[in-house]
Scaffold this active site. Structure first.
Site, PDB file in Angstrom:
ATOM      1  N   THR A  78       0.842  -1.206   0.000  1.00  0.00           N
ATOM      2  CA  THR A  78       0.000   0.000   0.000  1.00  0.00           C
ATOM      3  C   THR A  78       0.871   1.248   0.000  1.00  0.00           C
ATOM      4  O   THR A  78       0.586   2.213  -0.717  1.00  0.00           O
ATOM      5  CB  THR A  78      -0.972  -0.029   1.202  1.00  0.00           C
ATOM      6  OG1 THR A  78      -1.737  -1.240   1.101  1.00  0.00           O
ATOM      7  CG2 THR A  78      -1.936   1.138   1.181  1.00  0.00           C
ATOM      8  N   ASN A 164      -5.520 -10.773  -7.002  1.00  0.00           N
ATOM      9  CA  ASN A 164      -5.518 -11.427  -5.692  1.00  0.00           C
ATOM     10  C   ASN A 164      -6.710 -12.349  -5.471  1.00  0.00           C
ATOM     11  O   ASN A 164      -6.627 -13.314  -4.729  1.00  0.00           O
ATOM     12  CB  ASN A 164      -5.445 -10.382  -4.570  1.00  0.00           C
ATOM     13  CG  ASN A 164      -6.366  -9.214  -4.799  1.00  0.00           C
ATOM     14  OD1 ASN A 164      -6.390  -8.627  -5.876  1.00  0.00           O
ATOM     15  ND2 ASN A 164      -7.147  -8.888  -3.794  1.00  0.00           N
ATOM     16  N   GLN A 194       0.910  -9.977  -6.089  1.00  0.00           N
ATOM     17  CA  GLN A 194       0.575 -11.410  -6.147  1.00  0.00           C
ATOM     18  C   GLN A 194       1.415 -12.156  -7.181  1.00  0.00           C
ATOM     19  O   GLN A 194       1.209 -13.352  -7.394  1.00  0.00           O
ATOM     20  CB  GLN A 194      -0.919 -11.588  -6.461  1.00  0.00           C
ATOM     21  CG  GLN A 194      -1.854 -10.986  -5.418  1.00  0.00           C
ATOM     22  CD  GLN A 194      -1.891 -11.772  -4.116  1.00  0.00           C
ATOM     23  OE1 GLN A 194      -1.372 -12.898  -4.025  1.00  0.00           O
ATOM     24  NE2 GLN A 194      -2.469 -11.187  -3.080  1.00  0.00           N
ATOM     25  N   SER A 214       4.929  -6.708  -1.800  1.00  0.00           N
ATOM     26  CA  SER A 214       4.680  -6.835  -0.359  1.00  0.00           C
ATOM     27  C   SER A 214       5.303  -8.127   0.158  1.00  0.00           C
ATOM     28  O   SER A 214       5.191  -9.167  -0.502  1.00  0.00           O
ATOM     29  CB  SER A 214       3.159  -6.877  -0.157  1.00  0.00           C
ATOM     30  OG  SER A 214       2.871  -6.929   1.203  1.00  0.00           O
ATOM     31  N   GLY A 215       5.940  -8.057   1.336  1.00  0.00           N
ATOM     32  CA  GLY A 215       6.614  -9.245   1.863  1.00  0.00           C
ATOM     33  C   GLY A 215       5.670 -10.301   2.424  1.00  0.00           C
ATOM     34  O   GLY A 215       5.892 -11.493   2.262  1.00  0.00           O
ATOM     35  N   HIS A 216       4.566  -9.841   3.055  1.00  0.00           N
ATOM     36  CA  HIS A 216       3.750 -10.827   3.795  1.00  0.00           C
ATOM     37  C   HIS A 216       2.938 -11.739   2.881  1.00  0.00           C
ATOM     38  O   HIS A 216       2.307 -12.680   3.348  1.00  0.00           O
ATOM     39  CB  HIS A 216       2.858 -10.128   4.829  1.00  0.00           C
ATOM     40  CG  HIS A 216       1.694  -9.384   4.279  1.00  0.00           C
ATOM     41  ND1 HIS A 216       0.422  -9.899   4.255  1.00  0.00           N
ATOM     42  CD2 HIS A 216       1.599  -8.141   3.744  1.00  0.00           C
ATOM     43  CE1 HIS A 216      -0.409  -9.004   3.740  1.00  0.00           C
ATOM     44  NE2 HIS A 216       0.289  -7.935   3.415  1.00  0.00           N
ATOM     45  N   THR A 252      13.824   4.811  10.073  1.00  0.00           N
ATOM     46  CA  THR A 252      14.775   3.719  10.330  1.00  0.00           C
ATOM     47  C   THR A 252      14.255   2.429   9.708  1.00  0.00           C
ATOM     48  O   THR A 252      13.078   2.094   9.822  1.00  0.00           O
ATOM     49  CB  THR A 252      14.992   3.551  11.847  1.00  0.00           C
ATOM     50  OG1 THR A 252      15.461   4.793  12.340  1.00  0.00           O
ATOM     51  CG2 THR A 252      15.997   2.457  12.162  1.00  0.00           C
ATOM     52  N   CYS A 343     -19.599 -11.282   5.014  1.00  0.00           N
ATOM     53  CA  CYS A 343     -20.437 -12.278   5.690  1.00  0.00           C
ATOM     54  C   CYS A 343     -21.533 -11.580   6.471  1.00  0.00           C
ATOM     55  O   CYS A 343     -21.398 -11.317   7.652  1.00  0.00           O
ATOM     56  CB  CYS A 343     -19.582 -13.112   6.630  1.00  0.00           C
ATOM     57  SG  CYS A 343     -18.405 -14.088   5.726  1.00  0.00           S
TER      58      CYS A 343
HETATM   59  N1  PLP Z   1      -2.307  -5.253  -4.071  1.00  0.00           N
HETATM   60  C1  PLP Z   1      -2.723  -6.525  -4.073  1.00  0.00           C
HETATM   61  C2  PLP Z   1      -2.971  -7.217  -5.368  1.00  0.00           C
HETATM   62  C3  PLP Z   1      -2.903  -7.204  -2.878  1.00  0.00           C
HETATM   63  O1  PLP Z   1      -3.322  -8.487  -2.883  1.00  0.00           O
HETATM   64  C4  PLP Z   1      -2.676  -6.531  -1.659  1.00  0.00           C
HETATM   65  C5  PLP Z   1      -2.950  -7.195  -0.366  1.00  0.00           C
HETATM   66  O2  PLP Z   1      -4.001  -7.785  -0.181  1.00  0.00           O
HETATM   67  C6  PLP Z   1      -2.226  -5.200  -1.695  1.00  0.00           C
HETATM   68  C7  PLP Z   1      -2.063  -4.605  -2.919  1.00  0.00           C
HETATM   69  C8  PLP Z   1      -1.920  -4.433  -0.415  1.00  0.00           C
HETATM   70  O3  PLP Z   1      -0.732  -4.962   0.140  1.00  0.00           O
HETATM   71  P1  PLP Z   1      -0.204  -4.615   1.625  1.00  0.00           P
HETATM   72  O4  PLP Z   1      -0.987  -5.454   2.550  1.00  0.00           O
HETATM   73  O5  PLP Z   1       1.230  -5.016   1.640  1.00  0.00           O
HETATM   74  O6  PLP Z   1      -0.357  -3.160   1.838  1.00  0.00           O
END
Ligand code: PLP
Length: 756
Positions: A78, A164, A194, A214-216, A252, A343
C-alpha cells in the site's frame, strides 16, 4: 468446549497473507537479537546491518531484473502504491494543458488500494482528472480496445500483474505494446504483489515505471515491502525525514523484515534444493485440489479459468451454497479459506467477479482457496482429505445427498422436526416438518433454495402436503410453481398454492379455511394490504397459535409497503386488526424477509417499537390517519438494498440491546460454579458435528432458532449462553432472543475462534 485442536490447521488463504517460513523467521529473529544495528550507524554493528540491507536489495534487484532501476524498501505494497501514484501524478500535473480533459486509468479488478489512492491523490493534488476503470473480459483480461481509446488522454495507467481474488495474470508484454503504441510516455504502475514468486519478472526489459511488492504475501513478516522505480521515472519521496534509503524513503529501516526477505529471495534465486515448488508441480497441486472439490461438490463452478491464472489460486462457487456457509463449514473443519463477499445477511458480491461479468450468485457465493509456492505434496494430501471430511459432514445437515465418491451416507443425518428457517440474502423460506406423518409444509419457497429444498425433502424422506406463497411477490420470482409441479402435480390449488380440498373451521370467532399437518392445523387468514392477494398462514394446535407466516404484512421492525398498484393501506389496517384477534401475544410471526437478522417477532414485541402498529392494534388511529402515516413511512423506503428490493420501511428502533458477554475463562467459571448456565452452540449441525466432542453444549442451529424460541417461551429466565465460530451469529441470535424477552440470554464474545 469442543476441542478445536484435534485437527491441525489447513491454511489455504495465502493470497491474504502467508505464515513466515521458519528460515525467514530465524533470520528475522537474528536481526532483532544479533544483527540489530541501525544501518545508518557507522560502527560495526551498524555496518553489519547495512550490509544485510544491501545484500537483500541486491538479491531483490537480481530476482526482479531491475537493471538501473531503483528498489526502495517500504512498509508494504500500500505504501509502494502511494509512492508510485504520488510520484507519477506530481509529474503529470506539470504536463497538463488548460482546457483539455484528462483521465487516470486502472483495471476494474485492481485491489482497492489502487483506485482509492488514485482518487485520494488527485484530490490532494487538485488535479481535475476522471478516474476510469478499464473493463475486463470473462477471464479477467483487460480490454485492449478501451486502453487504446483512453490512454492517449490519460495521465497514468495502473494495472496488476496477478489478481488477488482469481490469480488471473495479464500478459504484460502484450499490455505494454497496447499502452505504448497509443501513448509512449504515460506513467505506468503495475501492482506486482501477487506475482512475486509465482511468475518471473524482468522489469528492466519493460517500460513499467513503478512496481510495488509486499513481503507478507510470500512468507516474510507483515510490515515490509518494496517498490521498483524505473531509472529516470519521476520520483517524489512519500516519507521525508532522516534521509534513509538515499533520501528516497526516510525512517529507520525494518531490518528484521529485510532479513526475512533476504532468505526468501535467496530461496527464489536458488535453482537447486529450493523450498519452493516449480510451476508444473504447483499446477498439479491445484488440479488435485480442484478434482477433490469436484468429487465433494459435483455441481461446483470454477470462477477462474485455470488457463489464465497462476497455479496457486482457485476461485469457486457451489450452487445453492452461500460463501458464508462454505466458510463456516471449512472453518469448522479447520480449513482456512476466504470468501469473495462480506459475511452478513446483506449479501454483497465480489467486485472482481462482477467486473468479469459472472452471474450474481457466483459472485455472491465465491470462495477463494490460495496457497504459496512452499506448498508440499503432503500439505495438498492433507488439504484434500480435510475437504472430504468437511463435505461429508454436510450429509448430516441434509445439505447434500449420498455421494458414493466420498462415501457420504444420508442415514447419518440429524432428524428434522418442526420449523426450519432457510434464507437467501434477507428473504426467508419456511419449512415445517411433521415427523410422525413425514409431511412437510413449504411457505414462500425462494427459487435460489430449490435445490436445497429438494435435497432436504429427499434426505428427510418428507412429502410436501402444501407449498404456499403468502402473496404474489413483487421483489422476486417465486420458486413455488416448479416445486408444486414436482411434488404436488395432482393437487388442485389456488394461485398461491392453497389447496382447494381444505375444510372450513372456526378459529377465534372467525371462519377460515384450514388443512391438517400432523396434529396441527394450518389456517388461511386473508390479510390484504401489502398486496390484494396477501394471506397469513397460522399454524396452530387447538389451544395455541404457534406460528404466523405473515409474508410482508408485518415485518420485523416494519409493516409491509403499501405503495404497489394492488396495495391498500386501509385494507392493511383491517388485516392488522384481524391478526390481532387471531394471534396470541406470543405467537411467533415468521415474515418473508428478515432485513436485520431478527429471525422472528411477536405482536407484543412489535407493538413496543412500532407506534403505528401499536395504534392500529389498540384502535387508537383513524383509517385516514393510518393511511397518511403509512404513506409517509413508505416515502422513506430505501428501495433497494444490494440486489434486494425492500418490502417495508424500517420504523422500529435499531438500538440493539446490550447483551451480557462471556470470554472463554469467565464462561468456564460460570459453568463450573453451577449457576445453571447452559451452553447452546448455534452453528449448523455439520459444523457442530465436525468439532463437537465431549462437552455438554446443546446444538440449536440458527435455522432452528425460531422453533427453539417457540418451545421455550416459558423459560425466559433461563441463563443460556449462545456460542458460535466468531461470536457474530451468537450476538445476533442473543439480541433477537433478548428482544423477545429472554432476559438472561448471553453469548461468548469472539466465539470458539478465541477459545483455542
Ligand atoms: N495489491 C494486491 C494485489 C494485494 O493483494 C494486496 C494485499 O491484499 C495489496 C495490494 C496491499 O498490500 P499490503 O498489505 O502489503 O499493503
Amino acid at each position: 468446549m469442543p476441542n478445536h485442536n484435534e485437527l491441525t490447521q489447513v491454511y489455504l488463504d495465502a493470497n491474504a497473507t502467508t505464515p513466515v517460513l521458519p528460515q525467514a523467521a530465524d533470520a528475522a529473529l537474528s536481526a532483532m537479537q544479533t544483527l540489530f544495528g541501525n544501518p545508518s550507524s557507522s560502527h560495526i554493528t551498524g555496518l553489519q546491518a547495512k550490509h544485510l540491507m544491501e545484500q537483500t536489495r541486491a538479491r531483490a534487484k537480481t530476482l526482479l531484473g531491475t537493471g538501473e532501476g531503483k528498489l526502495i524498501f517500504t512498509s508494504g505494497a500500500t505504501e509502494g502504491i502511494q509512492t508510485s501514484i504520488l510520484s507519477a501524478l506530481i509529474a503529470a500535473k506539470e504536463l497538463i494543458h488548460q482546457g483539455k480533459t484528462y483521465s487516470v486509468l486502472y483495471g476494474s479488478t485492481e485491489h482497492k488500494a489502487v483506485p482509492e489512492s488514485l482518487k485520494h491523490w488527485l484530490k490532494v493534488l487538485n488535479i481535475p482528472a476522471q478516474v476510469l476503470a478499464i473493463p475486463v473480459n470473462e477471464f479477467g483480461i483487460l480490454d485492449d480496445e478501451f486502453i487504446r481509446q483512453h490512454v492517449p488522454d490519460a495521465l497514468m495507467i495502473c494495472t496488476m500483474a496477478v489478481n488477488n481474488e482469481t490469480g488471473v495474470y495479464q500478459n504484460l508484454n502484450h499490455l505494454e505494446k497496447t499502452i505504448r503504441d497509443a501513448n509512449p510516455h504515460i506513467f505506468w504502475m503495475v501492482d506486482c504483489v501477487q506475482a512475486l514468486g509465482k511468475t518471473s519478472l524482468d522489469l528492466q526489459h519493460t517500460s513499467i515505471d513503478y512496481a510495488p511488492f509486499s513481503g507478507h504475501k510470500l512468507y516474510a513478516p507483515k510490515g515490509i515491502g518494496f517498490v521498483y522505480i524505473r531509472d529516470n521515472a519521476p520520483f517524489t519521496p512519500f516519507i521525508a525525514g532522516g534521509g534513509q534509503e538515499a533520501g528516497l524513503r526516510s525512517g529507520t529501516e525494518n531490518l528484521p523484515g529485510m532479513a526475512a526477505l533476504n532468505v526468501i529471495f535467496e530461496m527464489l534465486l536458488r535453482t537447486e534444493d529450493s523450498a519452493f515448488s516449480d510451476t508444473q508441480t504447483l499446477h498439479s497441486f491445484r488440479q488435485q485440489i480442484a478434482d477433490t472439490l469436484t468429487d465433494c461438490f459435483p455441481r461446483i463452478i470454477f470462477n477462474n479459468s485455470f488457463e489464465h491464472s497462476v497455479p496457486t489460486t482457485i476461485n469457486f462457487a457451489v450452487p445453492s451454497f452461500s460463501s458464508k456457509e462454505i466458510m463456516d463449514l471449512f472453518d469448522a473443519a479447520n480449513i482456512r479459506v476466504s470468501s469473495g463477499s462480506a459475511c452478513s445477511s446483506k449479501v454483497t458480491g465480489s467486485f472482481v467477479l462482477d467486473a468479469m461479468g459472472l452471474p450474481t450468485w457466483q459472485s455472491e457465493s465465491a470462495i477463494r482457496m490460495s496457497f504459496g509456492p512452499a506448498m508440499t505434496q503432503a500439505d495438498v494430501d492433507t488439504a484434500c482429505a480435510r475437504i472430504k471430511t468437511a463435505s461429508l459432514a454436510l450429509t448430516h445437515s441434509c445439505m447434500v445427498l449420498e455421494n458414493s465418491k466420498i462415501g457420504a451416507d444420508i442415514n447419518d443425518k440429524a432428524q428434522l422436526e418442526g420449523l426450519l428457517q432457510l434464507r437467501s440474502g434477507a428473504s426467508c423460506t419456511w419449512v415445517y416438518a411433521d415427523t410422525s406423518t413425514k409431511q412437510a409444509l413449504i411457505i414462500d419457497p425462494l427459487p435460489e433454495l430449490q435445490h436445497r429444498l429438494d435435497t432436504l425433502l429427499q434426505c428427510q424422506q418428507l412429502t410436501p402436503i402444501a407449498i404456499i406463497d403468502t402473496h404474489g411477490h413483487a421483489d422476486h420470482v417465486s420458486g413455488r410453481e416448479v416445486l408444486a409441479n414436482r411434488y404436488l402435480a395432482d393437487q388442485d390449488s389456488d394461485m398461491l398454492g392453497w389447496p382447494y380440498n381444505s375444510k372450513t373451521v372456526s378459529y377465534a370467532g372467525t371462519k377460515c379455511e384450514a388443512i391438517n399437518v400432523g396434529d396441527l392445523q394450518l389456517l388461511k387468514v386473508p390479510t390484504p394490504g401489502h398486496t390484494s392477494d396477501s394471506i397469513s398462514l397460522v399454524l396452530c394446535s387447538a389451544q395455541q397459535a404457534k406460528y404466523a407466516f405473515c409474508g410482508d404484512t408485518i415485518l420485523m421492525g416494519s409493516l409491509g409497503r403499501t405503495n404497489f398498484e394492488s396495495s391498500s393501506s386501509a385494507a392493511l389496517l383491517s388485516s392488522l386488526k384481524l391478526l390481532n384477534n387471531t394471534l396470541a401475544e406470543d405467537t411467533l410471526i415468521c415474515a418473508s424477509h428478515d432485513y436485520n437478522n431478527e429471525f422472528t417477532t411477536t405482536l407484543s414485541a412489535e407493538s413496543k417499537r412500532n407506534s403505528l402498529l401499536n395504534s392500529a392494534l389498540l384502535d387508537l388511529i383513524s383509517e385516514a390517519d393510518f393511511i397518511k402515516r403509512k404513506a409517509e413511512l413508505d416515502s422513506h423506503l430505501n428501495d433497494q438494498v444490494g440486489s434486494e428490493i425492500m418490502c417495508g420501511a424500517y420504523v422500529g428502533s435499531c438500538n440493539k440491546s446490550a447483551i451480557r458477554e462471556y470470554d472463554a475463562s469467565s464462561l468456564a467459571d460460570a459453568i463450573a460454579s453451577n449457576t445453571g448456565v447452559k451452553v447452546i452452540d448455534i452453528r449448523e449441525p455439520h459444523e457442530y458435528a465436525l468439532t463437537h466432542s465431549q462437552d455438554s453444549s446443546q446444538n440449536v442451529p440458527l435455522t432452528r432458532l425460531v422453533q427453539f424460541i417457540q418451545e421455550h417461551q416459558h423459560q425466559k429466565d433461563q441463563p443460556w449462553v449462545l456460542v458460535c465460530r466468531s461470536g457474530s451469529r451468537s450476538m445476533v441470535a442473543a439480541q433477537a432472543m433478548h428482544r423477545l424477552g429472554f432476559a438472561k440470554i448471553s453469548h461468548l464474545k469472539g466465539g470458539y475462534a478465541l477459545s483455542y
